[in-house]
Design a protein around this motif. Structure first.
Motif, PDB file in Angstrom:
ATOM      1  N   UNK A   6       0.844  -1.191   0.000  1.00 45.61           N
ATOM      2  CA  UNK A   6       0.000   0.000   0.000  1.00 45.61           C
ATOM      3  C   UNK A   6       0.882   1.246   0.000  1.00 45.61           C
ATOM      4  N   UNK A   7       0.626   2.136  -0.941  1.00 46.25           N
ATOM      5  CA  UNK A   7       1.312   3.424  -0.993  1.00 46.25           C
ATOM      6  C   UNK A   7       0.508   4.426  -0.163  1.00 46.25           C
ATOM      7  N   UNK A   8       1.135   4.970   0.884  1.00 48.82           N
ATOM      8  CA  UNK A   8       0.499   5.938   1.776  1.00 48.82           C
ATOM      9  C   UNK A   8       1.012   7.328   1.423  1.00 48.82           C
ATOM     10  N   UNK A   9       0.109   8.191   0.944  1.00 50.63           N
ATOM     11  CA  UNK A   9       0.491   9.543   0.531  1.00 50.63           C
ATOM     12  C   UNK A   9      -0.148  10.527   1.504  1.00 50.63           C
ATOM     13  N   UNK A  10       0.665  11.111   2.362  1.00 49.65           N
ATOM     14  CA  UNK A  10       0.167  11.983   3.435  1.00 49.65           C
ATOM     15  C   UNK A  10       1.274  12.959   3.804  1.00 49.65           C
ATOM     16  N   UNK A  11       0.962  14.279   3.835  1.00 50.37           N
ATOM     17  CA  UNK A  11       2.009  15.264   4.121  1.00 50.37           C
ATOM     18  C   UNK A  11       2.249  15.463   5.611  1.00 50.37           C
ATOM     19  N   UNK A  12       1.328  15.012   6.469  1.00 55.55           N
ATOM     20  CA  UNK A  12       1.528  15.106   7.915  1.00 55.55           C
ATOM     21  C   UNK A  12       2.371  13.908   8.362  1.00 55.55           C
ATOM     22  N   UNK A  13       3.609  14.134   8.804  1.00 53.47           N
ATOM     23  CA  UNK A  13       4.491  13.003   9.121  1.00 53.47           C
ATOM     24  C   UNK A  13       3.982  12.136  10.268  1.00 53.47           C
ATOM     25  N   UNK A  14       3.350  12.759  11.269  1.00 55.20           N
ATOM     26  CA  UNK A  14       2.854  11.972  12.400  1.00 55.20           C
ATOM     27  C   UNK A  14       1.705  11.059  11.961  1.00 55.20           C
ATOM     28  N   UNK A  15       0.792  11.595  11.183  1.00 53.47           N
ATOM     29  CA  UNK A  15      -0.325  10.784  10.708  1.00 53.47           C
ATOM     30  C   UNK A  15       0.158   9.712   9.745  1.00 53.47           C
ATOM     31  N   UNK A  16       1.136  10.073   8.914  1.00 50.83           N
ATOM     32  CA  UNK A  16       1.682   9.085   7.969  1.00 50.83           C
ATOM     33  C   UNK A  16       2.315   7.918   8.723  1.00 50.83           C
ATOM     34  N   UNK A  17       3.047   8.222   9.798  1.00 47.81           N
ATOM     35  CA  UNK A  17       3.662   7.159  10.590  1.00 47.81           C
ATOM     36  C   UNK A  17       2.599   6.299  11.269  1.00 47.81           C
ATOM     37  N   UNK A  18       1.558   6.941  11.802  1.00 50.34           N
ATOM     38  CA  UNK A  18       0.485   6.200  12.463  1.00 50.34           C
ATOM     39  C   UNK A  18      -0.188   5.238  11.485  1.00 50.34           C
TER      40      UNK A  18
END
Length: 229
Positions: A6-18
């Motif tokens: 799964x490719x996770x595309x998210x600019x918020x690093x904390x949310x991306x890590x979660x």
């Protein structure tokens, strides 16, 4: 068996890590991107099975809608938006860009995982070897194995959802298919609002008509849809 990527595309690093930790704990492999350009680069480099995509990706990035449109030019890999844009108009625009699902933040992670699993089941679990591999009606030819469409001999590019909507209409062109039957075939138990189905059917009609074919998905009031009038 190799687990889905799964490719996770998210600019918020904390949310991306979660999100990546939650996916990894559920057995998925992940690759991350923080902006639109890196998302497209990693999509082509890693060939993920599904893309989780935010719409707002920062002031210096193309947005998720444009990322989805560019993916759709070359691939029917499922794309699910995960965004704070909750207005119904935003959702319609998201589905019009080629998305398979639209999830608004904040989201329960168990629910998100269930939605991901449902999408991957629909993509990977359809079809039986005894089924026909080609369908033809009203000048429309479908190859169910190659997932290609021809209208009067002319190839037509459809999204995965558009193709899956067309199949039950061509299977029995004289029969009326209800909205509920179309939803079940394409999305399973959940797909959003009636607007989402209408948007996809409208785009499907446009593609077929532009190729010289008939106006498909003729609405039969109070019942559903037939291939043509």
């Amino acid at each position: 068996m190799t687990q889905p990527l799964i490719l996770v595309v998210e600019d918020d690093p904390d949310l991306r890590e979660l999100m990546t930790v939650s996916l990894a704990n559920s057995g998925y492999r992940t690759v991350e991107a923080a902006d639109g350009d890196s998302a497209l680069e990693r999509f082509h480099a890693h060939a993920p099975h599904l893309v989780l995509l935010d719409i707002a990706l920062g002031p210096h990035s193309i947005d998720g809608l444009e990322v989805c449109r560019r993916i759709r030019r070359h691939s029917d890999v499922p794309v699910a938006f995960l965004t704070t844009h909750a207005d119904p108009v935003d959702q319609i625009v998201g589905f019009s860009s080629g998305a398979d699902d639209y999830v608004t933040k904040p989201v329960n992670h168990r629910l998100l995982l269930a939605r991901i699993a449902a999408i991957l089941r629909r993509v990977n679990g359809s079809g039986r070897t005894s089924d026909p591999t080609e369908l033809t009606a009203e000048g429309i030819e479908l190859d169910l194995v190659a997932r290609t469409v021809r209208v009067k001999g002319t190839p037509v590019d459809l999204t995965r959802i558009q193709f899956d909507l067309l199949v039950p209409l061509v299977e029995e062109p004289r029969r009326v298919v209800t909205r509920e039957q179309l939803v079940e075939r394409v999305w399973g138990q959940w797909y959003g609002t009636d607007h989402h189905l209408d948007v996809h059917l409208s785009r499907l009609r446009q593609r077929i008509v532009e190729a010289g074919g008939p106006r498909v998905a003729h609405a039969v009031r109070g019942v559903g849809y037939r291939l043509t009038s």
